[in-house]
Design a protein around this motif. Structure first.
Motif, PDB file in Angstrom:
ATOM      1  N   SER A  94      -5.227   2.971   6.018  1.00 30.96           N
ATOM      2  CA  SER A  94      -5.806   3.092   4.678  1.00 30.96           C
ATOM      3  C   SER A  94      -5.125   2.186   3.665  1.00 30.96           C
ATOM      4  CB  SER A  94      -5.740   4.544   4.203  1.00 30.96           C
ATOM      5  OG  SER A  94      -4.417   5.032   4.273  1.00 30.96           O
ATOM      6  N   LEU A  95      -3.931   1.671   4.007  1.00 34.54           N
ATOM      7  CA  LEU A  95      -3.206   0.791   3.088  1.00 34.54           C
ATOM      8  C   LEU A  95      -3.506  -0.685   3.331  1.00 34.54           C
ATOM      9  CD1 LEU A  95       0.314   2.506   2.975  1.00 34.54           C
ATOM     10  CD2 LEU A  95      -1.625   2.812   1.424  1.00 34.54           C
ATOM     11  N   GLN A  96      -4.246  -1.000   4.386  1.00 33.05           N
ATOM     12  CA  GLN A  96      -4.535  -2.397   4.694  1.00 33.05           C
ATOM     13  C   GLN A  96      -5.211  -3.144   3.541  1.00 33.05           C
ATOM     14  OE1 GLN A  96      -6.433  -2.265   8.728  1.00 33.05           O
ATOM     15  NE2 GLN A  96      -5.139  -4.063   9.085  1.00 33.05           N
ATOM     16  N   PRO A  97      -6.201  -2.541   2.858  1.00 29.78           N
ATOM     17  CA  PRO A  97      -6.812  -3.278   1.735  1.00 29.78           C
ATOM     18  C   PRO A  97      -5.802  -3.668   0.661  1.00 29.78           C
ATOM     19  CG  PRO A  97      -8.204  -1.443   2.383  1.00 29.78           C
ATOM     20  CD  PRO A  97      -6.911  -1.278   3.124  1.00 29.78           C
ATOM     21  N   LEU A  98      -4.828  -2.809   0.387  1.00 28.06           N
ATOM     22  CA  LEU A  98      -3.815  -3.139  -0.615  1.00 28.06           C
ATOM     23  C   LEU A  98      -2.961  -4.311  -0.146  1.00 28.06           C
ATOM     24  CD1 LEU A  98      -2.685   0.444  -1.684  1.00 28.06           C
ATOM     25  CD2 LEU A  98      -4.036  -1.162  -3.028  1.00 28.06           C
ATOM     26  N   TRP A  99      -2.638  -4.353   1.146  1.00 32.14           N
ATOM     27  CA  TRP A  99      -1.890  -5.484   1.698  1.00 32.14           C
ATOM     28  C   TRP A  99      -2.706  -6.770   1.575  1.00 32.14           C
ATOM     29  CZ3 TRP A  99       2.921  -6.613   3.447  1.00 32.14           C
ATOM     30  CH2 TRP A  99       3.075  -7.763   4.211  1.00 32.14           C
ATOM     31  N   GLN A 100      -3.966  -6.685   1.925  1.00 33.77           N
ATOM     32  CA  GLN A 100      -4.826  -7.870   1.895  1.00 33.77           C
ATOM     33  C   GLN A 100      -5.035  -8.380   0.479  1.00 33.77           C
ATOM     34  OE1 GLN A 100      -8.158  -6.140   3.932  1.00 33.77           O
ATOM     35  NE2 GLN A 100      -7.269  -6.459   5.972  1.00 33.77           N
ATOM     36  N   HIS A 101      -5.019  -7.471  -0.501  1.00 37.42           N
ATOM     37  CA  HIS A 101      -5.166  -7.878  -1.901  1.00 37.42           C
ATOM     38  C   HIS A 101      -3.820  -8.149  -2.566  1.00 37.42           C
ATOM     39  CE1 HIS A 101      -9.197  -6.029  -1.278  1.00 37.42           C
ATOM     40  NE2 HIS A 101      -9.560  -6.985  -2.124  1.00 37.42           N
ATOM     41  N   LYS A 102      -2.772  -8.213  -1.753  1.00 40.08           N
ATOM     42  CA  LYS A 102      -1.419  -8.541  -2.212  1.00 40.08           C
ATOM     43  C   LYS A 102      -0.918  -7.584  -3.291  1.00 40.08           C
ATOM     44  CE  LYS A 102      -1.932 -13.418  -1.008  1.00 40.08           C
ATOM     45  NZ  LYS A 102      -1.330 -13.157   0.335  1.00 40.08           N
ATOM     46  N   LYS A 103      -1.236  -6.298  -3.076  1.00 38.64           N
ATOM     47  CA  LYS A 103      -0.740  -5.247  -3.952  1.00 38.64           C
ATOM     48  C   LYS A 103       0.183  -4.292  -3.205  1.00 38.64           C
ATOM     49  CE  LYS A 103      -4.565  -5.458  -7.249  1.00 38.64           C
ATOM     50  NZ  LYS A 103      -5.591  -4.696  -8.005  1.00 38.64           N
ATOM     51  N   LEU A 104       0.669  -4.726  -2.046  1.00 42.76           N
ATOM     52  CA  LEU A 104       1.580  -3.939  -1.234  1.00 42.76           C
ATOM     53  C   LEU A 104       2.617  -4.871  -0.621  1.00 42.76           C
ATOM     54  CD1 LEU A 104       2.507  -1.427   0.445  1.00 42.76           C
ATOM     55  CD2 LEU A 104       0.686  -2.006   2.079  1.00 42.76           C
TER      56      LEU A 104
END
Length: 412
Positions: A94-104
């Motif tokens: 569930s955190l992958q989108p945040l990684w991809q958007h460089k927010k993680l």
């Protein structure tokens, strides 16, 4: 009964810890001093950072963890590729989108320089930000809220958990809720006749009047902020809030959206002491990571545009042994991984001085070393996200290490 215990009893309806001394609020004000937020999530019990952000590209990883190590990305139960070397535990998809958007982002091989493997001592040091020093009277989040500019409000510093945590203790007022859902329920002081009697009793009281008033104000703020508007309910499309941490995270987002006075929040989650049957891509650890990831993703989603001004920091008292034990688990270790989420994060990277998990690189031949002091990361957050100056940083972190981090995980 001690004076502090007596005062806390008076604030029974508000869940407020009362100041140990005079309020220590900074006098400098800005147009919106509480615009930038900080949420700290403490994973009590020492989460296994080597399976949260796993070095799947290191041949030593599966040698050390033949039954609990994560498979390579693309394989059944495999890690989620981050950068070709590190992989994220699949339960945190569930955190992958945040990684991809460089927010993680993550800071690996980080933690407290103190060598203790005692949960109690290590958590105390992480919460006081003074490793090795047991007599520190306050927590770093309490010192932080006291150093921030702007007007004092009782709900500016919020804790969620069964008891007031060490990290919030100190001279500044802090609100603590057993959990966000139950905190929104009315209590005995919400009965008009009871409230009127207590108001009259403590109105103008020279010793306890201020403490009582702060407690009542904080409770009213939280009750008001927890109420969702019809527009918010429509936007949810009738979806029920999930259980556990996702539920608390969603309601915390509601509180933060509805009450701009809430600036700092702390949540503690347990169950990370995986000495046996830890599992790899599935199992005990995965079952704990899944709702954690879901809650963090839900917090980001429900905050909406406010997430761009929010930094979510996830940390644990220490890591776990690099080598699995005979019970299919891991024992108390040293270095770990810190997580940072938010719009002000230099995301999409795994930071830290990484030396691999070969035998020669391990601390005492068994643990991940601490190459980045956790206080260096906290100081970056305070300086670049919350905009504290040097004087205020020294107030919040009085025992900063001389060697600071060589990377910038915050945009500023």
């Amino acid at each position: 009964m001690q004076r502090r215990d007596f005062l806390n009893a008076l604030a029974l309806g508000a869940g407020i810890v009362l100041p140990l001394g005079p309020h220590a609020w900074a006098a400098t004000a800005s147009a919106s001093p509480t615009r930038r937020k900080l949420v700290v999530v403490m994973l009590r019990g020492a989460v296994d950072g080597l399976n949260v952000v796993a070095p799947v590209g290191d041949e030593n990883y599966l040698r050390l963890r033949p039954t609990i190590g994560l498979a390579a990305p693309g394989m059944e139960g495999g890690a989620l590729d981050l950068d070709g070397y590190f992989g994220l535990h699949p339960a945190l998809s569930s955190l992958q989108p945040l990684w991809q958007h460089k927010k993680l982002a993550f800071v690996h091989a980080s933690g407290s320089p103190d060598a203790t493997r005692s949960h109690f001592d290590a958590q105390d040091y992480m919460e006081s930000a003074t490793p090795g020093r047991k007599n520190t009277p306050d927590g770093w989040m309490n010192r932080l809220v006291a150093a921030l500019p702007g007007s004092a409000t009782p709900s500016r510093l919020l804790g969620i958990g069964p008891v007031m945590p060490r990290i919030l203790a100190g001279t500044a007022a802090a609100v603590n809720l057993p959990n966000v859902a139950s905190a929104a329920k009315a209590d005995v002081l919400d009965r008009p006749e009871v409230a009127a009697a207590f108001d009259a009793l403590y109105d103008g009281h020279p010793r306890f009047g201020r403490a009582y008033a702060d407690g009542r104000t904080a409770h009213r703020e939280v009750m008001d902020a927890a109420t969702e508007t019809p527009q918010m309910m429509a936007a949810d499309r009738g979806a029920p809030l999930p259980n556990g941490f996702p539920d608390d995270a969603a309601r915390l987002a509601t509180l933060m959206r509805n009450d701009p006075r809430i600036q700092l929040a702390f949540v503690a989650l347990g169950g990370w002491d995986t000495h046996a049957a830890q599992g790899a891509g599935s199992g005990q650890l995965a079952n704990r990571l899944a709702p954690l990831g879901q809650g963090l993703a839900l917090l980001a989603e429900r905050l909406g545009p406010l997430f761009d001004d929010t930094l979510v920091l996830v940390m644990s008292e220490f890591g776990r042994t690099a080598r699995e034990n005979g019970n299919g688990g891991t024992d108390h270790g040293h270095g770990n991984v810190m997580w940072l989420l938010g719009g002000n994060v230099n995301g999409g990277k795994v930071y830290g001085e990484w030396e691999g998990v070969g035998d020669a690189a391990l601390n005492e031949g068994r643990d991940l070393p601490v190459n980045t002091d956790f206080r260096s990361v906290l100081a970056q957050v305070a300086e670049r996200h919350l905009l504290l100056g040097d004087k205020q940083l020294l107030q919040v972190f009085p025992a900063m290490p001389q060697r600071t981090a060589s990377f910038q995980v915050m945009k500023g």
